[in-house]
Scaffold this active site. Sequence first.
Site, PDB file in Angstrom:
ATOM      1  N   LYS B  80       0.848  -1.202   0.000  1.00 23.30           N
ATOM      2  CA  LYS B  80       0.000   0.000   0.000  1.00 23.30           C
ATOM      3  C   LYS B  80       0.876   1.242   0.000  1.00 23.30           C
ATOM      4  O   LYS B  80       1.850   1.312   0.758  1.00 23.30           O
ATOM      5  CB  LYS B  80      -0.897  -0.024   1.236  1.00 23.30           C
ATOM      6  CG  LYS B  80      -1.900   1.112   1.320  1.00 23.30           C
ATOM      7  CD  LYS B  80      -2.728   0.998   2.604  1.00 23.30           C
ATOM      8  CE  LYS B  80      -3.797   2.070   2.683  1.00 23.30           C
ATOM      9  NZ  LYS B  80      -4.608   1.968   3.928  1.00 23.30           N
ATOM     10  N   SER B 149      -9.317   2.024   2.884  1.00 24.12           N
ATOM     11  CA  SER B 149      -8.377   2.751   2.076  1.00 24.12           C
ATOM     12  C   SER B 149      -7.341   1.854   1.389  1.00 24.12           C
ATOM     13  O   SER B 149      -6.652   2.312   0.482  1.00 24.12           O
ATOM     14  CB  SER B 149      -7.636   3.764   2.955  1.00 24.12           C
ATOM     15  OG  SER B 149      -6.893   3.105   3.954  1.00 24.12           O
ATOM     16  N   SER B 173     -10.042  -0.024   7.062  1.00 21.31           N
ATOM     17  CA  SER B 173      -9.335   0.047   5.786  1.00 21.31           C
ATOM     18  C   SER B 173      -8.738  -1.254   5.290  1.00 21.31           C
ATOM     19  O   SER B 173      -8.230  -1.312   4.173  1.00 21.31           O
ATOM     20  CB  SER B 173      -8.236   1.108   5.852  1.00 21.31           C
ATOM     21  OG  SER B 173      -8.781   2.395   5.786  1.00 21.31           O
TER      22      SER B 173
END
Lengths: 431, 431
Positions: B80, B149, B173
């Site tokens: 990420k 996210s 997330s």
Amino acid sequence: MADARLNEISASETARRIAQGETTARAVVEACLEQVARRETEVMAFEWLDADGARRAADAIDARDTARHLPIAGACFGVKDIIDTADMPTGYGSPIHAGHRPGADAACVALSRKGGGIALGKTVTTEFANVHPGRTRNPHDAQRTPGGSSSGSAAAVAAMMVPLALGTQTTSSTIRPASFCGVIGFVPTQGAVSVSGVRAAAGSLDRIGLFARSVDEIALYLDVLRGIPRAEAPSRRTFAPRIGLCADFLAERMDPGTQDGLLRLARRLDEAGAAVADCAVPADFARLTDEHRWVSSFEFVRNFAYEIENHWERISTTLREGRISHGLACTHDQYRTARALAAAAQARIDEMFGSHDVLLAASAAGEAPVGTATGDFAFCALWTMLGVPAISLPLMAGASGLPVGAQLLARPGDEALLLAAAAWIMAQRDD
Amino acid sequence: MADARLNEISASETARRIAQGETTARAVVEACLEQVARRETEVMAFEWLDADGARRAADAIDARDTARHLPIAGACFGVKDIIDTADMPTGYGSPIHAGHRPGADAACVALSRKGGGIALGKTVTTEFANVHPGRTRNPHDAQRTPGGSSSGSAAAVAAMMVPLALGTQTTSSTIRPASFCGVIGFVPTQGAVSVSGVRAAAGSLDRIGLFARSVDEIALYLDVLRGIPRAEAPSRRTFAPRIGLCADFLAERMDPGTQDGLLRLARRLDEAGAAVADCAVPADFARLTDEHRWVSSFEFVRNFAYEIENHWERISTTLREGRISHGLACTHDQYRTARALAAAAQARIDEMFGSHDVLLAASAAGEAPVGTATGDFAFCALWTMLGVPAISLPLMAGASGLPVGAQLLARPGDEALLLAAAAWIMAQRDD
């Protein structure tokens, strides 16, 4: 003449004078830079000095009325080089990262600047905030260590170069150098001030540390770093505190005279109106002094996996054979056990504090030792494992007349009470 | 032909085949890159792809016998883009930091590589891991959100581009995108895996999240990220767990059918031998779903003080008017109250778990919504405030036949038990 001492006034007095138009931020910066020029060759507190950046920041404050009324307007601060800055290199005390340029200011730096503070430069840290020393010397005696790992921050405040400085503490890295350098060092409750942008040593123990020369400045700066306006800050009415005296704790590791100094200080405070009573540290709490090693080492070797895997030859032998060796040897069970013991003690913190507002203990074994080794870490390890707020007050002296700190501790979240008690205690000295 | 499906095999199977000489890390990387080439135009999971770096890493593994026996040797993983990488840009999902080059790998990246993993690239994150979406689409339906996210990490695993991916979770997330993309998402106990090198959103809540397509891989990867050898890993003997069913919790925010799906799943597990009983979430625990906002927002605006002060115009309106606006409005008292409520609930966690090994709840309101908004955050907020380990298992389906996750939760520190229970539950489906 008045300007010549602008580097010696407190952050709060600096802000007051600037708000009232009695001086300018630029004059304050020049005074601090002059003091750096006078002392830096001997003290070597700074890893990087940003004179031009500080001047620009000062001029920007002087140019705006709202900026001149910020809480620490015009106060210069030093930033331990383990903390990211967008406009200055951040090397983490290691040749591996020399010259590294972070993409953003750490939260504590951005909040300091938002509050009107002026970053004068990056201060010397030990390698990765561990024990391998940087080049900083004790401002009171260049033959002695300033303590570590926040060596440059403590020394810069002691040498009157800046009124405020940012450090960190994972073991004793703020309280110990504050003690050795004769300034005030403070760590808030674990988790109360953001460590975002600080290179992590051990995430469950790392805290931001603050250095200043008065309790009032610490209180002011703490609010700036929490990002809360004075109106929201808990009130700090100074009062004679109920003090639990931990004079026996680690007495066997103290220098001759330190325990006596602590007892004399306690007697003096008692006579001045504080209620002082002995407080024994329970054995399962005291055990955390040793258990601290496993938590800090286990986490350290994981946080520095990149450097260990890719730059092994550029890590000091001290660090390899100390923290890293311990961390690699520590099993998952040892680590989990140590953290569980800390959590169990945290849940029983009221037992130890009892009816005391604060506890009083030594900040370090004694005055700063001769040489570069940063000194015994033990006097903070328990309190660090508990995550309690702590402050070191320069109230004692060693055999050579050099400063020794008295450490004051409060329950988690009791920063306001701790600082009020500390202010009362310091006022007794000043009388 | 065999090589054509190397991107679909698990990380553990990849490591086994490489150790036994049945395939090479290079072949695995090529298979993953081919799959990226096939799907990326539609899915857009990657912010940055490092094909050459991945090939070099694969060749280095193939060249050394010790490397071929590492726990996740040759397994490709996505990172990420809120997580630092030394050899790839890290933009944190914001134009402010586009092209930024960190000085070191985050701990989780360095430990993945140390374990033999190969970083294929950086995956798309929402802006600063908050809600303003990136460009990734749901691999099952390009009209729908992958969730956020950790959007790109979940999508890359679902689209068979990589068997493993790193995400983070400050609210929902990891669990939510895992639910929407039909893969397994996992977060360990708060503080159990280092977040060093991850851009902090809210330090008291941030956790590393893991994505994979089997529970076994999650367990393997977790040990790599904790930096503990298999020998030290707690044993995970699969067993029929005692399950507390939280089917009523947030039922009013679920899509039609989600609660029924949860009840059907529970009945099926009960029939298969698990002991399932209703578990009511106490009101003072449920309150934490709303209190979460104050903790996450108060900390966020302090952690992003640099960006707010210096780059306000490059922050999305969504973020300014959402998280930042809440954070600036939150008083210190509100923040401290919210954290105190969380701490009080954590201290009483056994009351809620009672005799249950794990709790079963919904991972999200239902299947991935059409559009780019990342979906209701509420289904993880309580568990995040408690800091308990959580796993989302793709065991349900929505009205359009798209995946919906079942969320399994355990007491702090009970990762081994959670993963053993999850493995048993998944095995029932496979029968």
